[in-house]
Scaffold this motif. Structure first.
Motif, short mmCIF file in Angstrom:
data_model
loop_
_atom_site.label_atom_id
_atom_site.label_comp_id
_atom_site.label_asym_id
_atom_site.label_seq_id
_atom_site.Cartn_x
_atom_site.Cartn_y
_atom_site.Cartn_z
N GLU A 65 5.16 17.85 0.13
CA GLU A 65 5.47 18.93 -0.81
C GLU A 65 4.24 19.78 -1.09
O GLU A 65 4.31 21.00 -1.09
CB GLU A 65 5.98 18.35 -2.14
N VAL A 66 3.11 19.13 -1.34
CA VAL A 66 1.88 19.83 -1.72
C VAL A 66 1.12 20.34 -0.50
O VAL A 66 0.49 21.39 -0.56
CB VAL A 66 0.99 18.89 -2.57
N ASP A 67 1.17 19.60 0.59
CA ASP A 67 0.52 19.93 1.86
C ASP A 67 -0.96 20.30 1.70
O ASP A 67 -1.38 21.39 2.10
CB ASP A 67 1.30 21.05 2.55
N PRO A 68 -1.77 19.37 1.14
CA PRO A 68 -3.17 19.69 0.87
C PRO A 68 -4.12 19.49 2.05
O PRO A 68 -5.29 19.86 1.96
CB PRO A 68 -3.52 18.69 -0.24
N ILE A 69 -3.64 18.89 3.14
CA ILE A 69 -4.52 18.54 4.24
C ILE A 69 -4.17 19.39 5.46
O ILE A 69 -3.04 19.33 5.95
CB ILE A 69 -4.42 17.03 4.57
N ASP A 70 -5.15 20.17 5.93
CA ASP A 70 -4.91 21.10 7.04
C ASP A 70 -4.75 20.40 8.39
O ASP A 70 -3.97 20.82 9.21
CB ASP A 70 -6.06 22.12 7.14
N ASN A 71 -5.52 19.36 8.61
CA ASN A 71 -5.49 18.68 9.91
C ASN A 71 -4.51 17.51 9.88
O ASN A 71 -4.05 17.09 8.83
CB ASN A 71 -6.89 18.20 10.28
N SER A 72 -4.23 16.96 11.05
CA SER A 72 -3.37 15.78 11.10
C SER A 72 -4.17 14.57 10.63
O SER A 72 -5.40 14.53 10.75
CB SER A 72 -2.82 15.57 12.51
N TYR A 73 -3.47 13.59 10.08
CA TYR A 73 -4.11 12.39 9.55
C TYR A 73 -3.12 11.24 9.59
O TYR A 73 -1.91 11.44 9.76
CB TYR A 73 -4.61 12.61 8.11
N ILE A 74 -3.63 10.04 9.42
CA ILE A 74 -2.81 8.84 9.39
C ILE A 74 -2.85 8.30 7.96
O ILE A 74 -3.93 8.06 7.41
CB ILE A 74 -3.35 7.79 10.38
N LEU A 75 -1.66 8.14 7.37
CA LEU A 75 -1.55 7.58 6.02
C LEU A 75 -1.38 6.07 6.13
O LEU A 75 -0.49 5.59 6.85
CB LEU A 75 -0.36 8.18 5.27
N GLU A 76 -2.25 5.32 5.45
CA GLU A 76 -2.15 3.87 5.41
C GLU A 76 -2.14 3.41 3.97
O GLU A 76 -2.96 3.85 3.17
CB GLU A 76 -3.35 3.22 6.11
N VAL A 77 -1.19 2.54 3.65
CA VAL A 77 -1.13 1.92 2.33
C VAL A 77 -1.21 0.42 2.56
O VAL A 77 -0.43 -0.13 3.34
CB VAL A 77 0.17 2.29 1.57
N SER A 78 -2.17 -0.23 1.89
CA SER A 78 -2.33 -1.66 2.12
C SER A 78 -2.97 -2.35 0.92
O SER A 78 -3.43 -1.71 -0.01
CB SER A 78 -3.18 -1.90 3.37
N SER A 79 -3.00 -3.66 1.02
CA SER A 79 -3.71 -4.49 0.06
C SER A 79 -5.20 -4.38 0.37
O SER A 79 -5.57 -4.23 1.52
CB SER A 79 -3.24 -5.93 0.22
N PRO A 80 -6.04 -4.49 -0.64
CA PRO A 80 -7.48 -4.43 -0.38
C PRO A 80 -8.02 -5.69 0.27
O PRO A 80 -9.15 -5.71 0.72
CB PRO A 80 -8.09 -4.22 -1.76
N GLY A 81 -7.24 -6.76 0.32
CA GLY A 81 -7.70 -8.01 0.92
C GLY A 81 -8.40 -8.90 -0.09
O GLY A 81 -8.79 -8.45 -1.16
N ILE A 82 -8.59 -10.16 0.28
CA ILE A 82 -9.17 -11.10 -0.68
C ILE A 82 -10.67 -10.90 -0.87
O ILE A 82 -11.22 -11.30 -1.89
CB ILE A 82 -8.88 -12.57 -0.28
N ASP A 83 -11.33 -10.26 0.08
CA ASP A 83 -12.77 -10.04 -0.06
C ASP A 83 -13.09 -8.58 -0.38
O ASP A 83 -14.13 -8.06 -0.05
CB ASP A 83 -13.51 -10.48 1.20
N ARG A 84 -12.16 -7.95 -1.10
CA ARG A 84 -12.31 -6.54 -1.42
C ARG A 84 -13.53 -6.28 -2.29
O ARG A 84 -13.91 -7.12 -3.11
CB ARG A 84 -11.07 -6.04 -2.13
N PRO A 85 -14.13 -5.13 -2.13
CA PRO A 85 -15.24 -4.77 -3.01
C PRO A 85 -14.75 -4.60 -4.45
O PRO A 85 -13.64 -4.14 -4.67
CB PRO A 85 -15.73 -3.43 -2.45
N LEU A 86 -15.57 -4.98 -5.40
CA LEU A 86 -15.25 -4.78 -6.80
C LEU A 86 -15.68 -3.37 -7.17
O LEU A 86 -16.84 -3.00 -6.94
CB LEU A 86 -15.98 -5.81 -7.66
N LYS A 87 -14.75 -2.60 -7.72
CA LYS A 87 -15.06 -1.20 -8.02
C LYS A 87 -14.77 -0.83 -9.47
O LYS A 87 -15.49 -0.04 -10.05
CB LYS A 87 -14.26 -0.28 -7.10
N THR A 88 -13.71 -1.37 -10.03
CA THR A 88 -13.29 -0.96 -11.37
C THR A 88 -13.70 -2.01 -12.41
O THR A 88 -13.99 -3.16 -12.07
CB THR A 88 -11.76 -0.77 -11.44
#
Length: 151
Positions: A65-88
Motif C-alpha cells: 500500500e505504502v510502497d516505500p522501497i524503490d528496489n526489489s527486496y526479500i521480506l523475512e519474518v522470524s524469531s530472533p533465536g535463542i542467542d539473540r542480541p539483547l537490545k531493549t
C-alpha cells in the motif's frame, strides 16, 4: 535506524500488538546482490511458523500500500533465536540472572569481551558480575550483549 526500518516498525506495530507479540528488531540491509527487510518477533513460549506467516502477510500488504522501497527486496519474518542480541530494556529484564557475553567497541583493561551474570541495564550501563566482581559498561561502548547458551 533507517527511514525504511522506522516505517516498517510503524506499519507492523498494530499486528504485533493485536497478536500479543514483541517486536524485537527490524533490519534493512544489502547482502550480496539482494536487499533484505527482516523483522524479528518473539512471544512468551516462542514463535511458531504460523506466527511469522501472520506478520509477514500483514506487513507485505501494508508495504504494498505504502510502497516505500524503490528496489526489489526479500521480506523475512522470524524469531530472533535463542542467542539473540539483547537490545531493549525488556530484553535486559528478561535475561537478568543469565550468563551473557558483552562485546565492546573500545577495550577496557586490554579486553573487548567479557562474560558474566547479567545484573541488568541501569542508567545506560550494562551491569554484570564476573570473576573480577561487579562490572559496568557504558552502553555507548557496548557493541553487543548476547546470552551464552550452554548445552
Amino acid at each position: 535506524m533507517s527511514k525504511i526500518e522506522e516505517l516498517t516498525r510503524q506499519l507492523v506495530t498494530p499486528a504485533i500488538e493485536k497478536n500479543k507479540f514483541e517486536l524485537v528488531d527490524v533490519e534493512y540491509k544489502k547482502e550480496g546482490n539482494n536487499w533484505y527487510l527482516r523483522v524479528y518477533i518473539d512471544k512468551d513460549g516462542g514463535v511458531s511458523l504460523d506466527d511469522c506467516q501472520i506478520i509477514s502477510e500483514y506487513l507485505s500488504e501494508k508495504l504494498d500500500e505504502v510502497d516505500p522501497i524503490d528496489n526489489s527486496y526479500i521480506l523475512e519474518v522470524s524469531s530472533p533465536g535463542i542467542d539473540r542480541p539483547l537490545k531493549t530494556k525488556r530484553d535486559f529484564e528478561k535475561f537478568k540472572g543469565s550468563l551473557v557475553e558483552v562485546s565492546l567497541y573500545q577495550p577496557i583493561d586490554k579486553k573487548k569481551k567479557y562474560e558474566g551474570e547479567l545484573l541488568g541495564l541501569e542508567d545506560d550501563k550494562v551491569i554484570i558480575v564476573d570473576d573480577g566482581g561487579k562490572r559496568e559498561f557504558d552502553l555507548k561502548n557496548v557493541s553487543l550483549v548476547k546470552p551464552i547458551i550452554k548445552f
